[in-house]
Design a protein around this motif. Sequence first.
Motif, PDB file in Angstrom:
ATOM      1  N   GLU A 236       0.857  -1.174   0.000  1.00 28.96           N
ATOM      2  CA  GLU A 236       0.000   0.000   0.000  1.00 28.96           C
ATOM      3  C   GLU A 236       0.894   1.225   0.000  1.00 28.96           C
ATOM      4  OE1 GLU A 236      -0.750   0.129   4.826  1.00 28.96           O
ATOM      5  OE2 GLU A 236      -2.277  -0.728   3.505  1.00 28.96           O
ATOM      6  N   ARG A 237       0.293   2.397  -0.037  1.00 28.74           N
ATOM      7  CA  ARG A 237       1.074   3.620  -0.045  1.00 28.74           C
ATOM      8  C   ARG A 237       1.940   3.698   1.218  1.00 28.74           C
ATOM      9  NH1 ARG A 237      -1.436   9.615   0.635  1.00 28.74           N
ATOM     10  NH2 ARG A 237       0.525  10.742   0.831  1.00 28.74           N
TER      11      ARG A 237
ATOM     12  N   ALA B  11      -3.464  -3.423 -10.855  1.00 27.95           N
ATOM     13  CA  ALA B  11      -3.064  -3.815  -9.506  1.00 27.95           C
ATOM     14  C   ALA B  11      -2.951  -2.555  -8.652  1.00 27.95           C
ATOM     15  CB  ALA B  11      -1.737  -4.563  -9.533  1.00 27.95           C
ATOM     16  N   GLY B  12      -3.802  -2.435  -7.654  1.00 31.60           N
ATOM     17  CA  GLY B  12      -3.780  -1.250  -6.813  1.00 31.60           C
ATOM     18  C   GLY B  12      -4.701  -0.173  -7.344  1.00 31.60           C
ATOM     19  N   PRO B  13      -4.855   0.911  -6.592  1.00 22.75           N
ATOM     20  CA  PRO B  13      -5.786   1.983  -6.969  1.00 22.75           C
ATOM     21  C   PRO B  13      -5.236   2.834  -8.100  1.00 22.75           C
ATOM     22  CG  PRO B  13      -4.586   2.574  -4.994  1.00 22.75           C
ATOM     23  CD  PRO B  13      -4.191   1.164  -5.300  1.00 22.75           C
TER      24      PRO B  13
ATOM     25  N   THR C 240      -4.255   7.318  -5.280  1.00 19.94           N
ATOM     26  CA  THR C 240      -3.099   7.039  -4.430  1.00 19.94           C
ATOM     27  C   THR C 240      -1.922   6.645  -5.304  1.00 19.94           C
ATOM     28  OG1 THR C 240      -4.472   6.244  -2.615  1.00 19.94           O
ATOM     29  CG2 THR C 240      -2.167   5.607  -2.580  1.00 19.94           C
ATOM     30  N   VAL C 241      -0.773   7.239  -5.053  1.00 23.52           N
ATOM     31  CA  VAL C 241       0.429   6.938  -5.822  1.00 23.52           C
ATOM     32  C   VAL C 241       1.218   5.866  -5.087  1.00 23.52           C
ATOM     33  CG1 VAL C 241       2.573   7.838  -6.772  1.00 23.52           C
ATOM     34  CG2 VAL C 241       0.497   9.233  -6.821  1.00 23.52           C
TER      35      VAL C 241
ATOM     36  N   SER D 234      -0.200   1.550 -11.773  1.00 26.41           N
ATOM     37  CA  SER D 234      -1.315   2.304 -12.314  1.00 26.41           C
ATOM     38  C   SER D 234      -0.919   3.053 -13.592  1.00 26.41           C
ATOM     39  CB  SER D 234      -1.845   3.274 -11.254  1.00 26.41           C
ATOM     40  OG  SER D 234      -3.039   3.870 -11.675  1.00 26.41           O
ATOM     41  N   ARG D 235      -1.725   4.057 -13.921  1.00 26.53           N
ATOM     42  CA  ARG D 235      -1.435   4.947 -15.043  1.00 26.53           C
ATOM     43  C   ARG D 235      -1.633   6.363 -14.554  1.00 26.53           C
ATOM     44  NH1 ARG D 235      -4.175   0.906 -18.486  1.00 26.53           N
ATOM     45  NH2 ARG D 235      -2.576   0.050 -19.876  1.00 26.53           N
TER      46      ARG D 235
END
Length: 448
Positions: free
Chosen positions: A165-166, A205-207, A212-213, A240-241
């Motif tokens: 996570e972040r 995968a992930g937000p 959230t970065v 992410s993108r």
Amino acid sequence: MKQNRPRIHGARRRRTRIRRPGDPRPGRRAALAITAVLLIVVTAPANSTGTTAAPTTLRAPALPGSGDGRPSCTLTPGEDVQLSEGIPTGPGYSRSTGPVHALTLMIDFPDVRGQGTARQRFEEFFPRTTRWFARSSYGRLDYRPATPVDRWLRMPRSFRSYGIERGSAFEPGYRRLVRDIARTADPLVDFRRYDLVNVLITPNAGPPAAETVLSVTFAGNLEAPVADGVRLANISFIYSRQDDGTGSFATNGYRVLPHENGHVFGLPDLYTADGGHKVGHWDVMSEDWGAGNDLLAWHKWKLGWLTPDQVDCAARAGDSTYTLRPLGRPGGGTKLVFVPVSASAGYTVEVRTDEGNDESVCKPGVLISWVDARLDSGKGPITVMDSTPRSRGCTEEPNVHQGLSDATFTRGESLHDARNGIHITVTGQDGGGGRRIRVTRQASDDGR
């Protein structure tokens, strides 16, 4: 600089809300490591005077020397600073000049299958990243990405099982992930051939990055797992993108990778807990979204992309005059004037125009920044001096800290540091786009 623990960079970065004209100005946090307060006065023609918040420093009785009697354009890092603006960069990082071989792996997980093809994920970042480094370094960095596994590399565990996570530390989740990457790729990859590793994670995968970065870099990690006898000490993870909803990823979203690789080369984060308010869009280590941007001249000097004959050190008392060439333009000439104030802090002076990677510059001119090597990554080691501190900026770009977009100084404008007896003035411009500046220094207590 401590070498016995991983240096973690990027995980605390967040997409900050951009202040629009008319929005209340966010509260400013107390300055870090306060030793004295300076009054910096920005002077200009009668219709544009103002003052700006001051950096902090001690006036030093002596400045570092090069050993041959000339002043040195370097800074000594502070004690217990993991990732410093000091020059030279400490050991453990990847080299940043010449051929640099970047192993690039695309990974997915049993519970989060690859979105699109691995080749498509690779092409989100290349060849754009290679071209960005070539322009920024004036060809002195030959960045060579390699993807020997041209498919999704499936991890043996679920994405959820790594607990990422972040802000996640290297232990235990990332250690487990790096070990699994090494074991899974080992039959297909000779890790000895590469200087750094990029891990492009399937973007589902992930937000989303807008929420959230997660992208993060572990640099100089002497506790990292070993593959083929090589410690995987410099590794960047991209999630992410970085798309702000306007489709900008297609042209600019790739710059999250130059930002993360900046850590691998030894550059600190310039954003703080408040976001990019100290440097804004003037360096990709501060803001890497929105319209294109480059690195500050100090970072190019730190990385070896500026040669010694392109850097002048204004350390002597009296008046000194210089002609600065635009930083984004290839070729010779002086690109950086450094005005040291102590062994660990000073002013940098450079010219920024809408050339090279700096496509979003809306007010070309002389950029003056305060560099403090005592402050660690993410604690504001660089502060851009704003020539128009009361303005709302000159850009409509929504993903730029607009108030600093017109920070540059133009002809007739000056920065005056009364405490340290330093006056920096833009005196003119030549036909080739170079800016002439004058640096005036009062003699210090010991006569220097």
